[in-house]
Design a protein around this motif. Sequence first.
Motif, PDB file in Angstrom:
ATOM      1  N   ALA A  54       0.834  -1.208   0.000  1.00  0.00           N
ATOM      2  CA  ALA A  54       0.000   0.000   0.000  1.00  0.00           C
ATOM      3  C   ALA A  54       0.865   1.253   0.000  1.00  0.00           C
ATOM      4  CB  ALA A  54      -0.933  -0.007   1.211  1.00  0.00           C
ATOM      5  N   ILE A  55       1.951   1.228   0.740  1.00  0.00           N
ATOM      6  CA  ILE A  55       2.860   2.376   0.778  1.00  0.00           C
ATOM      7  C   ILE A  55       3.525   2.550  -0.578  1.00  0.00           C
ATOM      8  CG2 ILE A  55       4.989   3.268   1.809  1.00  0.00           C
ATOM      9  CD1 ILE A  55       4.074   1.767   4.419  1.00  0.00           C
ATOM     10  N   LEU A  56       4.002   1.473  -1.171  1.00  0.00           N
ATOM     11  CA  LEU A  56       4.640   1.544  -2.485  1.00  0.00           C
ATOM     12  C   LEU A  56       3.678   2.071  -3.544  1.00  0.00           C
ATOM     13  CD1 LEU A  56       7.161   0.995  -4.176  1.00  0.00           C
ATOM     14  CD2 LEU A  56       6.350  -1.358  -4.455  1.00  0.00           C
ATOM     15  N   ASN A  57       2.434   1.661  -3.455  1.00  0.00           N
ATOM     16  CA  ASN A  57       1.430   2.089  -4.438  1.00  0.00           C
ATOM     17  C   ASN A  57       1.061   3.567  -4.322  1.00  0.00           C
ATOM     18  OD1 ASN A  57       1.205  -0.336  -5.810  1.00  0.00           O
ATOM     19  ND2 ASN A  57      -0.279  -1.147  -4.351  1.00  0.00           N
ATOM     20  N   GLN A  58       1.492   4.224  -3.259  1.00  0.00           N
ATOM     21  CA  GLN A  58       1.238   5.664  -3.104  1.00  0.00           C
ATOM     22  C   GLN A  58       2.274   6.510  -3.843  1.00  0.00           C
ATOM     23  OE1 GLN A  58      -0.110   7.099   0.770  1.00  0.00           O
ATOM     24  NE2 GLN A  58      -0.213   4.957   1.406  1.00  0.00           N
ATOM     25  N   GLY A  59       3.247   5.863  -4.437  1.00  0.00           N
ATOM     26  CA  GLY A  59       4.239   6.573  -5.238  1.00  0.00           C
ATOM     27  C   GLY A  59       5.621   6.538  -4.629  1.00  0.00           C
ATOM     28  N   LYS A  60       6.614   6.741  -5.494  1.00  0.00           N
ATOM     29  CA  LYS A  60       8.003   6.616  -5.036  1.00  0.00           C
ATOM     30  C   LYS A  60       8.393   7.684  -4.013  1.00  0.00           C
ATOM     31  CE  LYS A  60       9.597   8.907  -9.169  1.00  0.00           C
ATOM     32  NZ  LYS A  60      10.017   8.620 -10.522  1.00  0.00           N
ATOM     33  N   GLU A  61       7.818   8.884  -4.110  1.00  0.00           N
ATOM     34  CA  GLU A  61       8.156   9.919  -3.128  1.00  0.00           C
ATOM     35  C   GLU A  61       7.691   9.514  -1.736  1.00  0.00           C
ATOM     36  OE1 GLU A  61       6.502  10.615  -6.002  1.00  0.00           O
ATOM     37  OE2 GLU A  61       8.059  11.632  -7.141  1.00  0.00           O
ATOM     38  N   PHE A  62       6.441   9.046  -1.650  1.00  0.00           N
ATOM     39  CA  PHE A  62       5.893   8.597  -0.367  1.00  0.00           C
ATOM     40  C   PHE A  62       6.689   7.407   0.149  1.00  0.00           C
ATOM     41  CE2 PHE A  62       2.908   6.489   2.468  1.00  0.00           C
ATOM     42  CZ  PHE A  62       2.429   7.554   3.202  1.00  0.00           C
ATOM     43  N   TRP A  63       6.968   6.459  -0.749  1.00  0.00           N
ATOM     44  CA  TRP A  63       7.743   5.267  -0.392  1.00  0.00           C
ATOM     45  C   TRP A  63       9.122   5.654   0.156  1.00  0.00           C
ATOM     46  CZ3 TRP A  63       7.448   0.117   0.275  1.00  0.00           C
ATOM     47  CH2 TRP A  63       8.627  -0.624   0.217  1.00  0.00           C
ATOM     48  N   ASN A  64       9.830   6.520  -0.559  1.00  0.00           N
ATOM     49  CA  ASN A  64      11.167   6.913  -0.138  1.00  0.00           C
ATOM     50  C   ASN A  64      11.150   7.642   1.209  1.00  0.00           C
ATOM     51  OD1 ASN A  64      12.351   5.741  -2.381  1.00  0.00           O
ATOM     52  ND2 ASN A  64      12.434   7.648  -3.536  1.00  0.00           N
ATOM     53  N   GLU A  65      10.135   8.441   1.428  1.00  0.00           N
ATOM     54  CA  GLU A  65       9.996   9.121   2.722  1.00  0.00           C
ATOM     55  C   GLU A  65       9.772   8.100   3.834  1.00  0.00           C
ATOM     56  OE1 GLU A  65       6.797  12.077   4.802  1.00  0.00           O
ATOM     57  OE2 GLU A  65       7.414  12.564   2.757  1.00  0.00           O
ATOM     58  N   TRP A  66       8.906   7.122   3.570  1.00  0.00           N
ATOM     59  CA  TRP A  66       8.639   6.065   4.546  1.00  0.00           C
ATOM     60  C   TRP A  66       9.912   5.286   4.843  1.00  0.00           C
ATOM     61  CZ3 TRP A  66       8.677   0.620   3.873  1.00  0.00           C
ATOM     62  CH2 TRP A  66       8.188  -0.100   4.976  1.00  0.00           C
ATOM     63  N   ARG A  67      10.702   5.011   3.806  1.00  0.00           N
ATOM     64  CA  ARG A  67      11.968   4.280   3.999  1.00  0.00           C
ATOM     65  C   ARG A  67      12.933   5.083   4.865  1.00  0.00           C
ATOM     66  NH1 ARG A  67      13.793   0.103   1.007  1.00  0.00           N
ATOM     67  NH2 ARG A  67      14.962  -0.162   2.938  1.00  0.00           N
ATOM     68  N   GLU A  68      12.994   6.388   4.651  1.00  0.00           N
ATOM     69  CA  GLU A  68      13.878   7.237   5.465  1.00  0.00           C
ATOM     70  C   GLU A  68      13.442   7.240   6.927  1.00  0.00           C
ATOM     71  OE1 GLU A  68      14.575  11.175   3.966  1.00  0.00           O
ATOM     72  OE2 GLU A  68      14.830  10.425   1.925  1.00  0.00           O
TER      73      GLU A  68
END
Length: 64
Positions: free
Chosen positions: A8-22
């Motif tokens: 679900a996080i990945l499907n929100q887009g790479k910007e959201f995903w990358n922020e979540w990863r950070e």
Amino acid sequence: MANPEHLAILNQGKEFWNEWREENPDIIPDLREADLSGTNLSRANLSRADFSCSFCTWRICQFI
């Protein structure tokens, strides 16, 4: 089976995903057996992600 929250996080887009990863550097993303064939993963932080048996095309997954 992939973690539904991670998908679900990945499907929100790479910007959201990358922020979540950070914000969650100790989490190893579980994308096992996920069908990522329609997902653009270019520039997404996919380090340490588990893609075991995931389906995607070479064009999309070349950055994994």
